[in-house]
Design a protein around this motif. Structure first.
Motif, PDB file in Angstrom:
ATOM      1  N   TYR A 270       0.846  -1.185   0.000  1.00 44.90           N
ATOM      2  CA  TYR A 270       0.000   0.000   0.000  1.00 44.90           C
ATOM      3  C   TYR A 270       0.885   1.240   0.000  1.00 44.90           C
ATOM      4  N   CYS A 271       0.441   2.230  -0.763  1.00 48.99           N
ATOM      5  CA  CYS A 271       1.204   3.475  -0.871  1.00 48.99           C
ATOM      6  C   CYS A 271       0.227   4.644  -0.919  1.00 48.99           C
ATOM      7  N   GLU A 272       0.442   5.650  -0.076  1.00 49.76           N
ATOM      8  CA  GLU A 272      -0.416   6.842  -0.103  1.00 49.76           C
ATOM      9  C   GLU A 272       0.156   7.856  -1.081  1.00 49.76           C
ATOM     10  N   VAL A 273      -0.670   8.266  -2.048  1.00 47.24           N
ATOM     11  CA  VAL A 273      -0.213   9.159  -3.118  1.00 47.24           C
ATOM     12  C   VAL A 273      -0.938  10.500  -3.002  1.00 47.24           C
ATOM     13  N   PRO A 274      -0.228  11.578  -2.636  1.00 41.77           N
ATOM     14  CA  PRO A 274      -0.874  12.898  -2.558  1.00 41.77           C
ATOM     15  C   PRO A 274      -0.967  13.549  -3.942  1.00 41.77           C
ATOM     16  N   ILE A 275      -2.126  14.166  -4.243  1.00 41.81           N
ATOM     17  CA  ILE A 275      -2.288  14.926  -5.481  1.00 41.81           C
ATOM     18  C   ILE A 275      -2.927  16.267  -5.140  1.00 41.81           C
ATOM     19  N   ASN A 276      -2.675  17.286  -5.981  1.00 43.02           N
ATOM     20  CA  ASN A 276      -3.307  18.588  -5.714  1.00 43.02           C
ATOM     21  C   ASN A 276      -4.749  18.568  -6.211  1.00 43.02           C
ATOM     22  N   PHE A 277      -5.559  19.506  -5.715  1.00 39.41           N
ATOM     23  CA  PHE A 277      -6.989  19.398  -5.978  1.00 39.41           C
ATOM     24  C   PHE A 277      -7.342  19.721  -7.426  1.00 39.41           C
ATOM     25  N   SER A 278      -6.452  20.401  -8.150  1.00 33.36           N
ATOM     26  CA  SER A 278      -6.756  20.662  -9.562  1.00 33.36           C
ATOM     27  C   SER A 278      -6.640  19.376 -10.378  1.00 33.36           C
ATOM     28  N   VAL A 279      -5.634  18.529 -10.066  1.00 29.99           N
ATOM     29  CA  VAL A 279      -5.515  17.231 -10.730  1.00 29.99           C
ATOM     30  C   VAL A 279      -6.672  16.334 -10.331  1.00 29.99           C
ATOM     31  N   ALA A 280      -7.052  16.417  -9.040  1.00 31.53           N
ATOM     32  CA  ALA A 280      -8.173  15.612  -8.565  1.00 31.53           C
ATOM     33  C   ALA A 280      -9.462  15.994  -9.283  1.00 31.53           C
ATOM     34  N   ALA A 281      -9.641  17.299  -9.533  1.00 25.45           N
ATOM     35  CA  ALA A 281     -10.883  17.774 -10.151  1.00 25.45           C
ATOM     36  C   ALA A 281     -10.894  17.575 -11.657  1.00 25.45           C
ATOM     37  N   LEU A 282      -9.770  17.845 -12.300  1.00 28.51           N
ATOM     38  CA  LEU A 282      -9.728  17.820 -13.766  1.00 28.51           C
ATOM     39  C   LEU A 282      -9.155  16.527 -14.344  1.00 28.51           C
ATOM     40  N   GLY A 284      -5.592  13.838 -14.674  1.00 23.04           N
ATOM     41  CA  GLY A 284      -4.225  14.041 -15.144  1.00 23.04           C
ATOM     42  C   GLY A 284      -3.419  12.767 -15.003  1.00 23.04           C
ATOM     43  N   GLU A 285      -2.136  12.895 -15.144  1.00 21.68           N
ATOM     44  CA  GLU A 285      -1.233  11.754 -15.023  1.00 21.68           C
ATOM     45  C   GLU A 285      -0.140  12.093 -14.022  1.00 21.68           C
ATOM     46  N   ILE A 286       0.218  11.126 -13.186  1.00 15.96           N
ATOM     47  CA  ILE A 286       1.271  11.329 -12.191  1.00 15.96           C
ATOM     48  C   ILE A 286       2.179  10.106 -12.181  1.00 15.96           C
ATOM     49  N   ASP A 287       3.406  10.298 -11.695  1.00 15.16           N
ATOM     50  CA  ASP A 287       4.330   9.187 -11.501  1.00 15.16           C
ATOM     51  C   ASP A 287       4.190   8.669 -10.076  1.00 15.16           C
ATOM     52  N   VAL A 288       4.092   7.364  -9.942  1.00 20.39           N
ATOM     53  CA  VAL A 288       4.036   6.762  -8.605  1.00 20.39           C
ATOM     54  C   VAL A 288       5.181   5.763  -8.476  1.00 20.39           C
ATOM     55  N   PRO A 289       5.715   5.593  -7.257  1.00 16.83           N
ATOM     56  CA  PRO A 289       6.844   4.678  -7.066  1.00 16.83           C
ATOM     57  C   PRO A 289       6.378   3.230  -6.928  1.00 16.83           C
ATOM     58  N   THR A 290       7.173   2.305  -7.430  1.00 11.54           N
ATOM     59  CA  THR A 290       7.012   0.874  -7.167  1.00 11.54           C
ATOM     60  C   THR A 290       8.391   0.349  -6.799  1.00 11.54           C
ATOM     61  N   LEU A 291       8.457  -0.873  -6.343  1.00  8.01           N
ATOM     62  CA  LEU A 291       9.763  -1.443  -6.002  1.00  8.01           C
ATOM     63  C   LEU A 291      10.618  -1.674  -7.233  1.00  8.01           C
ATOM     64  N   ASP A 292       9.987  -1.632  -8.424  1.00  8.67           N
ATOM     65  CA  ASP A 292      10.730  -1.808  -9.680  1.00  8.67           C
ATOM     66  C   ASP A 292      11.088  -0.479 -10.338  1.00  8.67           C
ATOM     67  N   GLY A 293      10.650   0.627  -9.758  1.00 10.44           N
ATOM     68  CA  GLY A 293      10.883   1.938 -10.366  1.00 10.44           C
ATOM     69  C   GLY A 293       9.586   2.724 -10.514  1.00 10.44           C
ATOM     70  N   ARG A 294       9.647   3.872 -11.213  1.00 14.90           N
ATOM     71  CA  ARG A 294       8.465   4.720 -11.392  1.00 14.90           C
ATOM     72  C   ARG A 294       7.551   4.157 -12.480  1.00 14.90           C
ATOM     73  N   VAL A 295       6.251   4.335 -12.255  1.00 18.50           N
ATOM     74  CA  VAL A 295       5.272   3.997 -13.287  1.00 18.50           C
ATOM     75  C   VAL A 295       4.248   5.122 -13.370  1.00 18.50           C
ATOM     76  N   ASN A 296       3.605   5.221 -14.543  1.00 18.81           N
ATOM     77  CA  ASN A 296       2.636   6.287 -14.771  1.00 18.81           C
ATOM     78  C   ASN A 296       1.244   5.837 -14.336  1.00 18.81           C
ATOM     79  N   LEU A 297       0.547   6.720 -13.618  1.00 20.48           N
ATOM     80  CA  LEU A 297      -0.807   6.423 -13.150  1.00 20.48           C
ATOM     81  C   LEU A 297      -1.748   7.516 -13.649  1.00 20.48           C
ATOM     82  N   LYS A 298      -2.811   7.113 -14.347  1.00 21.20           N
ATOM     83  CA  LYS A 298      -3.801   8.065 -14.840  1.00 21.20           C
ATOM     84  C   LYS A 298      -4.851   8.320 -13.758  1.00 21.20           C
ATOM     85  N   ILE A 299      -5.043   9.601 -13.462  1.00 21.85           N
ATOM     86  CA  ILE A 299      -6.026  10.002 -12.464  1.00 21.85           C
ATOM     87  C   ILE A 299      -7.257  10.528 -13.201  1.00 21.85           C
TER      88      ILE A 299
END
Length: 382
Positions: A270-282, A284-299
């Motif tokens: 489990y990983c807690e991912v903070p996002i700003n409220f403009s991304v939450a509302a509109l 977007g895409e953010i990078d999240v960490p995994t044990l294998d490296g960064r991956v892209n997550l569509k919000i």
């Protein structure tokens, strides 16, 4: 007479005319099934194991079996003794090697063990791992204090060049017989304490114990996927037994340290991912960490705090192989801090635009909550 005791032949599941080989075979099968090492914490299995061993001890001794066949359990109730009195009590926690030794000793020509040969004590080592080490496996060197075989006397306990003397009381057998009525009771020799020999000139290094204190360094291979509470057994790496007896085992107890980003639950992370409220509302895409490296997550647009996105196969592979867990990204919509004047003005205008519009459309949860509060107070005033 103790009416609660079961017939020894029924306990082992053999007929009364069964020979010693058949009795040993039945004992081995039942002892393996009910041994406490395989049924830890099971009191019923422990009691069953004691019952099985008691029956085996009686029926494999020619004199005891004859007495039992003639008098039943009453044969062993004289002088306050039970069937267990012949061996000084039955151990419920003996090693499996004890069972194999009892059952197969005669088959391989070694005969029944007569001398006391106590297996060395087990040792436990607490090892703390990082999450990454636990997930991917690692080899670590550990240094442990233990009792090891004395190299001066090679574990014999005697001074170099001198051999232990055969005990004159038991003549090297390690046990003596005492007659009680019509049967004989066998017990450990009081002179040599079951060893069969006496050390008159002890080794100057180990003082007759055959073992010395020392530190040893071991390389421990930690398999992939271990977790807090898992235990790794290293056979024969515990303390060396006395009088040349086999060594005990070393148990490495695993503890996985807390991680700065991930929290583990079984094979999932489990990983807690903070996002700003403009991304939450509109959205977007953010990078999240995994044990294998960064991956892209569509919000997606209109994402709320607490929403969990599952990233399959990004968790931990089970230590027994096969199953791989997932990474669960829990969203947290962060309120902005340390705003400048322009940001404050934009937010104020945005807030006013929300007030002018239908609140139920932009903030449905707030509208629902306020309606519930209004109904609550209206009901109180009725």
């Amino acid at each position: 007479m103790n009416m609660a005791k079961k017939d020894y032949y029924q306990v082992l599941g053999v007929i009364k005319t069964a020979n010693e080989k058949e009795i040993k075979k039945a004992y081995k099968r039942l002892a393996m099934k009910y041994h406490p090492d395989r049924n830890q914490g099971d009191k019923r299995a422990e009691s069953k194991f004691k019952e099985i061993k008691e029956a085996y001890e009686i029926l494999t001794d020619e004199q005891k079996r004859a007495a039992y066949d003639q008098y039943g359990h009453a044969a062993f109730e004289q002088s306050g003794m039970s069937g267990g009195g012949f061996s000084g009590g039955f151990s419920s926690s003996g090693d499996f090697s004890d069972i194999f030794g009892d059952v197969f000793g005669d088959i391989f020509g070694s005969g029944r063990r007569q001398r006391s040969s106590t297996r060395g004590a087990d040792l436990q080592y607490e090892m703390t791992l990082t999450l990454e080490e636990a997930v991917y496996g690692v080899s670590k060197e550990i240094r442990i204090p233990t009792l090891d075989r004395c190299i001066v006397c090679n574990g014999s306990g005697t001074k170099a060049g001198i051999k232990p003397e055969t005990c004159s009381t038991c003549h090297g057998v390690g046990q003596v017989q005492m007659r009680q009525g019509f049967f004989a009771v066998q017990q450990s020799c009081p002179s040599c304490h079951g060893n069969g020999f006496i050390i008159k000139e002890p080794c100057i290094k180990c003082h007759g114990h055959g073992r010395v204190e020392k530190y040893k360094t071991l390389s421990v291979k930690i398999p992939k996927g271990v977790n807090t509470g898992d235990r790794i057994r290293l056979n024969g790496e515990g303390e060396v037994g006395e009088n040349g007896a086999p060594a005990g085992n070393l148990y490495v107890q695993v503890n996985v340290a807390r991680h700065a980003i991930f929290e583990r639950d079984g094979n999932n992370l489990y990983c807690e991912v903070p996002i700003n409220f403009s991304v939450a509302a509109l959205g977007g895409e953010i990078d999240v960490p995994t044990l294998d490296g960064r991956v892209n997550l569509k919000i997606p647009a209109e994402t709320q705090t607490g929403k969990i996105f599952r990233m399959r196969g990004k968790g931990v592979r089970d230590v027994r192989g096969g199953i791989i867990g997932d990474l669960m990204c829990r969203i947290f919509v962060e309120t902005p801090v340390k705003l400048n004047d322009r940001q404050k003005l934009l937010l104020q205008e945005f807030g006013e635009s929300l007030n002018c519009d239908s609140s139920s459309r932009n903030s449905p949860r707030s509208k629902s909550f306020l309606d519930s509060v209004k109904k609550f107070f209206d009901d109180l005033t009725k």
